[in-house]
Design a protein around this motif. Sequence first.
Motif, PDB file in Angstrom:
ATOM      1  N   ILE A 132      43.528  38.978  45.466  1.00 54.79           N
ATOM      2  CA  ILE A 132      42.321  39.694  45.057  1.00 54.79           C
ATOM      3  C   ILE A 132      41.116  38.797  45.304  1.00 54.79           C
ATOM      4  O   ILE A 132      40.952  37.763  44.650  1.00 54.79           O
ATOM      5  CB  ILE A 132      42.380  40.087  43.569  1.00 54.79           C
ATOM      6  CG1 ILE A 132      43.666  40.876  43.276  1.00 54.79           C
ATOM      7  CG2 ILE A 132      41.151  40.890  43.171  1.00 54.79           C
ATOM      8  CD1 ILE A 132      44.060  40.892  41.823  1.00 54.79           C
ATOM      9  N   VAL A 134      37.375  38.012  44.821  1.00 57.56           N
ATOM     10  CA  VAL A 134      36.460  38.364  43.725  1.00 57.56           C
ATOM     11  C   VAL A 134      35.022  38.004  44.091  1.00 57.56           C
ATOM     12  O   VAL A 134      34.757  36.929  44.639  1.00 57.56           O
ATOM     13  CB  VAL A 134      36.877  37.625  42.435  1.00 57.56           C
ATOM     14  CG1 VAL A 134      35.820  37.783  41.340  1.00 57.56           C
ATOM     15  CG2 VAL A 134      38.229  38.149  41.946  1.00 57.56           C
ATOM     16  N   VAL A 172      33.936  48.931  37.406  1.00 48.56           N
ATOM     17  CA  VAL A 172      34.458  47.909  38.305  1.00 48.56           C
ATOM     18  C   VAL A 172      34.129  48.305  39.741  1.00 48.56           C
ATOM     19  O   VAL A 172      34.330  49.454  40.150  1.00 48.56           O
ATOM     20  CB  VAL A 172      35.984  47.765  38.138  1.00 48.56           C
ATOM     21  CG1 VAL A 172      36.545  46.763  39.138  1.00 48.56           C
ATOM     22  CG2 VAL A 172      36.317  47.344  36.708  1.00 48.56           C
ATOM     23  N   ASN A 173      33.565  47.363  40.485  1.00 49.45           N
ATOM     24  CA  ASN A 173      33.260  47.549  41.907  1.00 49.45           C
ATOM     25  C   ASN A 173      32.023  48.406  42.154  1.00 49.45           C
ATOM     26  O   ASN A 173      31.681  48.663  43.301  1.00 49.45           O
ATOM     27  CB  ASN A 173      34.456  48.170  42.644  1.00 49.45           C
ATOM     28  CG  ASN A 173      34.501  47.787  44.114  1.00 49.45           C
ATOM     29  OD1 ASN A 173      34.508  46.606  44.442  1.00 49.45           O
ATOM     30  ND2 ASN A 173      34.531  48.769  45.001  1.00 49.45           N
ATOM     31  N   ARG A 355      40.191  44.412  38.762  1.00 44.58           N
ATOM     32  CA  ARG A 355      40.293  44.990  40.098  1.00 44.58           C
ATOM     33  C   ARG A 355      41.735  45.406  40.412  1.00 44.58           C
ATOM     34  O   ARG A 355      41.973  46.424  41.072  1.00 44.58           O
ATOM     35  CB  ARG A 355      39.772  44.002  41.145  1.00 44.58           C
ATOM     36  CG  ARG A 355      38.289  43.697  40.968  1.00 44.58           C
ATOM     37  CD  ARG A 355      37.743  42.750  42.018  1.00 44.58           C
ATOM     38  NE  ARG A 355      37.688  43.374  43.332  1.00 44.58           N
ATOM     39  CZ  ARG A 355      36.754  44.245  43.714  1.00 44.58           C
ATOM     40  NH1 ARG A 355      35.786  44.601  42.881  1.00 44.58           N
ATOM     41  NH2 ARG A 355      36.770  44.757  44.930  1.00 44.58           N
ATOM     42  N   CYS A 358      42.463  48.744  39.172  1.00 40.09           N
ATOM     43  CA  CYS A 358      41.839  49.794  39.993  1.00 40.09           C
ATOM     44  C   CYS A 358      42.474  49.885  41.379  1.00 40.09           C
ATOM     45  O   CYS A 358      42.034  50.685  42.214  1.00 40.09           O
ATOM     46  CB  CYS A 358      40.345  49.526  40.138  1.00 40.09           C
ATOM     47  SG  CYS A 358      39.415  49.607  38.595  1.00 40.09           S
ATOM     48  N   LEU A 360      42.429  47.523  43.672  1.00 40.77           N
ATOM     49  CA  LEU A 360      41.566  46.885  44.664  1.00 40.77           C
ATOM     50  C   LEU A 360      42.141  45.525  45.051  1.00 40.77           C
ATOM     51  O   LEU A 360      41.786  44.492  44.482  1.00 40.77           O
ATOM     52  CB  LEU A 360      40.147  46.749  44.106  1.00 40.77           C
ATOM     53  CG  LEU A 360      39.455  48.076  43.777  1.00 40.77           C
ATOM     54  CD1 LEU A 360      38.160  47.840  43.012  1.00 40.77           C
ATOM     55  CD2 LEU A 360      39.183  48.861  45.055  1.00 40.77           C
ATOM     56  N   ARG A 381      34.949  49.160  50.088  1.00 43.63           N
ATOM     57  CA  ARG A 381      36.192  49.802  49.713  1.00 43.63           C
ATOM     58  C   ARG A 381      36.891  50.366  50.961  1.00 43.63           C
ATOM     59  O   ARG A 381      36.281  50.985  51.814  1.00 43.63           O
ATOM     60  CB  ARG A 381      35.903  50.928  48.720  1.00 43.63           C
ATOM     61  CG  ARG A 381      37.117  51.539  48.078  1.00 43.63           C
ATOM     62  CD  ARG A 381      36.688  52.551  47.017  1.00 43.63           C
ATOM     63  NE  ARG A 381      35.924  51.904  45.960  1.00 43.63           N
ATOM     64  CZ  ARG A 381      35.277  52.575  45.017  1.00 43.63           C
ATOM     65  NH1 ARG A 381      35.291  53.894  45.013  1.00 43.63           N
ATOM     66  NH2 ARG A 381      34.599  51.929  44.086  1.00 43.63           N
TER      67      ARG A 381
END
Length: 385
Positions: A132, A134, A172-173, A355, A358, A360, A381
């Motif tokens: 992930i 970040v 988030v995001n 994340r 979600c 991600l 995304r």
Amino acid sequence: MIRAGYRQVRHVLKRGMSSACKDAGPVVLGIESSCDDTAAAVVTGDGRILSETNRHQYSVHEAHGGIVPGLAADQHLRNIPEVVRDTLAHANLTIADIDAIAVTRGPGMPGGLTVGLAAAKTLACVHSKPLIGVHHMEAHALMARMTHSVQFPFVCLLASGGHTLTVAVHGVNEHTLIGSTRDDSVGEAFDKVARELNIPWINAQNGGGPGAALEALALEGDAMRFAMPVPMDKTDSARSPDFSFSGLKTHVRRLREAAGFDMQDRQDRADVAAAFQSTAVRHLVKKTALAIARARDILGTQPQTLVVSGGVACNQAVRAGLDALATQHRMALVCPPPQLCTDNGVMIAWAGIERLRCGLLDPYSIDFIQRWPLDQLKHMRDRPK
């Protein structure tokens, strides 16, 4: 960035944990190396910090008056193997117990980001762990959700050595930028003024550096003795939510050369430090008030929470000014604990958990992003890099 399939994420979220972490949700290792701190932490899905390690570089950079990127990268190379090893050992875990690895992808210094990414990508790939990447500033913004269970949406002031911005945090995001600095960040201004006043750095595990040293000296000073103009207070810029701190720095430099100021007199330096800090806080409060007003229109509702994070959120004068502002707007002010406001591995691990939930995740081929506006995060995304 890739949006992981439901089965892949469900497998990670529901995988059997070690006995120490059972029923705690995913266990994530976070790695941070965007500036001058080499940090790592292991955090669980229910917000428990199993361990954290942070190697500062104050003694390396103080003689240079600021962070030297090449020296910082060298220190990251030296520190990161032991930082990751010690973090896992203190948590009494091995890499096999980790569900995913989160790492700062940007923004930040290329050398440091490269070191952290190389370590995280190698660990994740070799051990078949989800990776992930970040965003450093999103991690600061989301930290309050771990420490205070803040609900979306909220308004956030991110104030650090590299950034000063206000954002509406939808989830988030997803963030909408409201205001940002037009020149220096507030943390950079604190650091540069500390250098102008020859204030020795505070070398502490938490809350050290030149900005903290200026705050300490300002406690001895009279903020009213040296008048300083509040930045962007004229008609053409007074309604902008943007920030500007370069003028304050210049004003301090001119004060050094003015009659009536003695650089060798500690009281003189304390009075200037107090005046600078007081003016900087007034500027932060005024522009954050404008951001709150704009956030109402952006979010379509009255925000209930003002989150303040980043290293400058450790400053007690800043907290006091923003607390009064939040009270005026009937909002809750939420600041993470000081040790979690400065750069740390906990915030990267927690952002990784957010994340991960979600879906991600990122491919092992991701690279660093030196300049990465926070409001562009959502546009990445389903676009692997």
